[in-house]
Write an enzyme that holds these catalytic residues in place. Structure first.
Site, PDB file in Angstrom:
ATOM      1  N   HIS A  54     -10.686   7.997  43.170  1.00 28.85           N
ATOM      2  CA  HIS A  54      -9.909   9.188  42.679  1.00 28.85           C
ATOM      3  C   HIS A  54     -10.151  10.369  42.703  1.00 28.85           C
ATOM      4  CE1 HIS A  54      -7.225   6.533  39.944  1.00 28.85           C
ATOM      5  NE2 HIS A  54      -8.270   5.899  39.516  1.00 28.85           N
ATOM      6  N   HIS A  58     -14.624   3.147  42.234  1.00 33.83           N
ATOM      7  CA  HIS A  58     -13.387   3.412  41.661  1.00 33.83           C
ATOM      8  C   HIS A  58     -13.250   4.629  41.376  1.00 33.83           C
ATOM      9  CE1 HIS A  58      -9.705   1.988  39.529  1.00 33.83           C
ATOM     10  NE2 HIS A  58      -9.916   3.189  38.874  1.00 33.83           N
ATOM     11  N   GLU A  59     -13.877   5.260  40.606  1.00 36.54           N
ATOM     12  CA  GLU A  59     -13.701   6.776  40.215  1.00 36.54           C
ATOM     13  C   GLU A  59     -13.774   7.788  41.261  1.00 36.54           C
ATOM     14  OE1 GLU A  59     -12.179   7.058  37.571  1.00 36.54           O
ATOM     15  OE2 GLU A  59     -12.709   5.187  36.485  1.00 36.54           O
ATOM     16  N   HIS A  84      -8.993  11.605  46.173  1.00 38.05           N
ATOM     17  CA  HIS A  84      -7.662  11.832  46.203  1.00 38.05           C
ATOM     18  C   HIS A  84      -7.461  13.413  45.699  1.00 38.05           C
ATOM     19  CE1 HIS A  84      -3.549  10.142  44.981  1.00 38.05           C
ATOM     20  NE2 HIS A  84      -3.380  10.610  46.135  1.00 38.05           N
TER      21      HIS A  84
END
Length: 701
Positions: free
Chosen positions: A481, A477-478, A484
């Protein structure tokens, strides 16, 4: 004889960092440097703003909008280090500094947004926008700049301007204090147990507790804290219902009383936000906040939350009935699941149904192998490589820095990884950045430096760090980010990377989580840390089979956070009874009997000291998006180059340069529906899933 005077330490923030990739020189930074550099940065940006306002040239996009965008680089240089350190490596002195500077920074921000000369120039450029022939990114910068000022009080007059200034400063102080209270109280908990109290706990938890006690000089005892991995494991495995209840009440009663109580603070935060919204003619803060979101209105948010609650509630009741039946058989008496029993009995049933035990899987998720696997996902999808760079300074021995390179070998940025709990780090997991991607005035592209911070199970004296599947999912998940941020390719920092609508920002992170249940992905890195044996097919099957287990409970729990957030930010008058207010907000998704003294609003940092006010629903919103997006990979191939190139080009690289629905439709070819999410969670089969494209509102041009 005169003693030589000690020379003052040069402040490293006063110049560009003369380091590898201009990375942060952590060893040169002392706490005292932060406030000094913030004061200087404010002073410099004030002069930059004055130069924009006082110039004789007529307002243009370049001399006003772009000049404003590029102002404040000296201030940003220090803030981009200060706030990540406040979360990851804090101490009392740093917290005191944050309290002092929060008011200064709030005032500075408000002074800029209420600068009438600056607003006049911005409005002049905005009013002639149709004649400027701007590209999409320039047009978005102009629009976001105008909207930001308008929504920050630029159009307010007289007493309303003064009131906005006062409320903004007050809110800044409150949110800072709220976050500090959460961290400070969490660090006060030490729960000492003996060998007789450890029944059911896995060896990894026992070893970690023994090591923690030994570090405190108390060998033969066992020290537990409320750090997330410690608490989660205890609630899942402890055979002692009395201790589970004790842990639950401590964990969920935090910040409700005493020195670090947030009860009055959170109500004040909600009321202050309501008052700010009222200045702009809005009846509540959510109505004000959601104007710049994919959801657009509180009604659309509630529509999604209620639809999901209705879809998942029958499955949740069925799940609970099965768990209670199993628990009753196990205990030989009727059992009604209490809040501190759910994880324990749910885990027992999961093991019985699937022989699924996270502890059995830990040996296959040794941290270094997981790093290779998670980084390797970006290699397979986007061609990226990650090379450790020991010449880049880190802020703690646990931290590691990597150069990130594209498929052609070109430099993309730096990623820092920080995996383990410590008293100086707040709980949870997050991604942030020390430097944003952008293009400078002379055409130089600045590449980003990002950091991912987690609180994983630490290595012990006999074992390396072995992760649970949930921790691997958190890493994925992290890392989403981080990608991104790392893959951003924009001109302006304010539109770069994760600078997107709040209900779009979780798409890249939650998209990554889908790979945890894919055998083709797991086979690439999941190996036993002792034997090197690849994870057996039967364990992969268990991960896949159990991925839908408890999905309805997990959904209603997440919806509970969303409903509570929306309740606090749709108030139209002050809240007197915090406990009763939260209880009422949760009525439609409540799953357990109320427990006296236990509510989560006082620890709800995401909405009361983070950026998710009236925005926590975005996790579920993004689940709709990520399930819909991943369904295209399931159709075309997990690592299909054309599909991953499109996702990179249209989502990861674009940041906030275009409306998110425009970007999503360009990638997906259609607006998202909830079909894929319901199918992924096993709530409905593909033939049953309703076609509901209206669940997410279309872009309003």
């Amino acid at each position: 004889m005169l003693q030589a005077q000690q020379q003052p330490t040069a402040n490293p923030f006063f110049d560009e960092f003369a380091t590898v990739h201009n990375s942060v020189p952590f060893s040169s930074i002392e706490n005292k440097h932060y406030e000094e550099a913030i004061d200087r940065g404010i002073e410099i940006q004030n002069k930059e703003i004055a130069d924009i306002v006082n110039q004789s040239a007529a307002p243009t996009f370049d001399n006003t909008i772009v000049a404003l965008e590029r102002s404040g680089s000296d201030l940003n240089r220090v803030l981009n280090v200060f706030y990540p350190m406040l979360s990851a490596l804090s101490d009392d002195e740093l917290m005191d500094i944050s309290l002092r500077v929060s008011g200064k920074l709030s005032k500075h921000s408000t002074d800029i947004s209420l600068n009438e000369g600056l607003w006049k120039r911005i409005k002049t450029v905005y009013d002639m926008r149709d004649k400027l022939n701007l590209d999409a990114e320039d047009s978005m910068l102009l629009t976001t700049t105008y909207d930001s000022f308008a929504r920050s009080g630029a159009e307010l007059k007289g007493e309303k301007r003064d009131e906005y200034r006062r409320l903004s400063a007050h809110l800044s102080d409150l949110t800072t204090k709220f976050g500090q209270n959460v961290l400070k109280e969490l660090n006060t908990y030490e729960i000492w147990l003996t060998a007789d109290d450890l029944s059911g706990l896995p060896e990894s938890s026992v070893e970690a507790a023994a090591l923690a006690a030994k570090e405190k000089g108390r060998e033969g005892e066992y020290l537990f804290t409320l750090a997330q991995p410690v608490y989660t494991a205890f609630m899942k495995y402890s055979d002692r219902p009395d201790l589970r209840e004790r842990f639950y009440r401590l964990y969920n009663g935090r910040n409700t009383k005493g020195e670090y109580s947030n009860m009055e603070i959170l109500a004040d935060i909600a009321e202050t936000r309501r008052e700010i919204a009222a200045l702009f003619g809005k009846k509540n803060y959510a109505e004000y906040s959601l104007e710049k979101s994919m959801a657009e209105t509180p009604e659309n948010v509630y529509k999604l939350l209620n639809e999901l609650a209705e879809a998942y509630r029958p499955a949740q009741l069925k799940e609970f009935a099965e768990i209670e039946s199993y628990a009753s058989q196990l205990e030989g008496r009727p059992v009604k699941i209490k809040a501190w029993d759910y994880s324990y009995y749910s885990n027992k049933l999961q093991q019985a149904k699937y022989s699924y035990n996270e502890e059995e899987l830990r040996p296959y998720f040794e941290l270094n192998n997981v790093i290779d696997g998670v980084f390797g996902l970006a290699t397979k999808l986007y061609g990226l490589t990650f090379e450790p760079n020991a010449d880049i300074e880190v802020y703690h021995p646990d931290v590691k820095a990597y150069d990130v390179k594209d498929a052609d070998g070109s430099y993309l940025g730096v990623i820092y990884t920080d995996f383990f709990p410590r008293e100086s780090k707040r709980p949870g997991a997050w991604m942030t950045g020390f430097k944003d991607e952008c293009v400078t005035a002379d055409g130089t592209q600045v590449r980003p430096h990002v950091t991912i911070v987690m609180n994983f199970t630490k290595p012990t004296g006999t074992k390396p760090a072995l992760l649970t599947p949930y921790e691997v999912e958190t890493f994925l998940h992290e890392f989403g980010h981080a990608l991104h941020g790392l893959l951003a390719d924009t001109k302006y920092a304010s539109l770069s990377g994760t600078s997107v609508y709040r209900d779009f920002v979780e798409l890249p992170s939650q998209f990554n989580e889908n790979y945890l249940t894919q055998k083709e992905f797991l086979d690439g890195f999941a190996r036993h840390y002792v034997t090197g044996e690849p994870i057996p097919q039967n364990l992969v099957d268990k991960i896949v089979q159990s991925s839908q287990y408890g999905a309805a409970y997990a959904c209603l729990r997440q919806l509970g956070f969303g409903f509570t957030d929306m309740a606090w930010h749709t108030i139209e008058s002050p809240v007197e009874d915090v406990v009763g207010f939260e209880r009422k907000a949760l009525e439609s998704v409540s799953m357990f009997d109320d427990v006296d003294g236990c509510i989560f609003s006082p620890q709800f940092s995401h909405i009361f000291s983070g950026g998710y006010a009236a925005g926590y629903y975005s996790y579920k919103w993004a689940e709709v998006l990520d399930a819909d997006a991943f369904s295209l990979f399931l159709k075309n191939g997990l690592f299909d180059k054309a599909t991953s190139d499109s996702f990179r080009r249209n989502v990861l690289m674009k940041g906030g340069t275009e409306h998110p629905m425009t970007l999503y439709k360009r990638f997906r070819g259609q607006e998202p529906t909830i079909d894929a999410l319901l199918e992924r969670d096993g709530i409905k089969s593909p033939s049953e899933s309703p076609k509901l494209p209206q669940d997410l509102p279309a872009r309003k041009d």
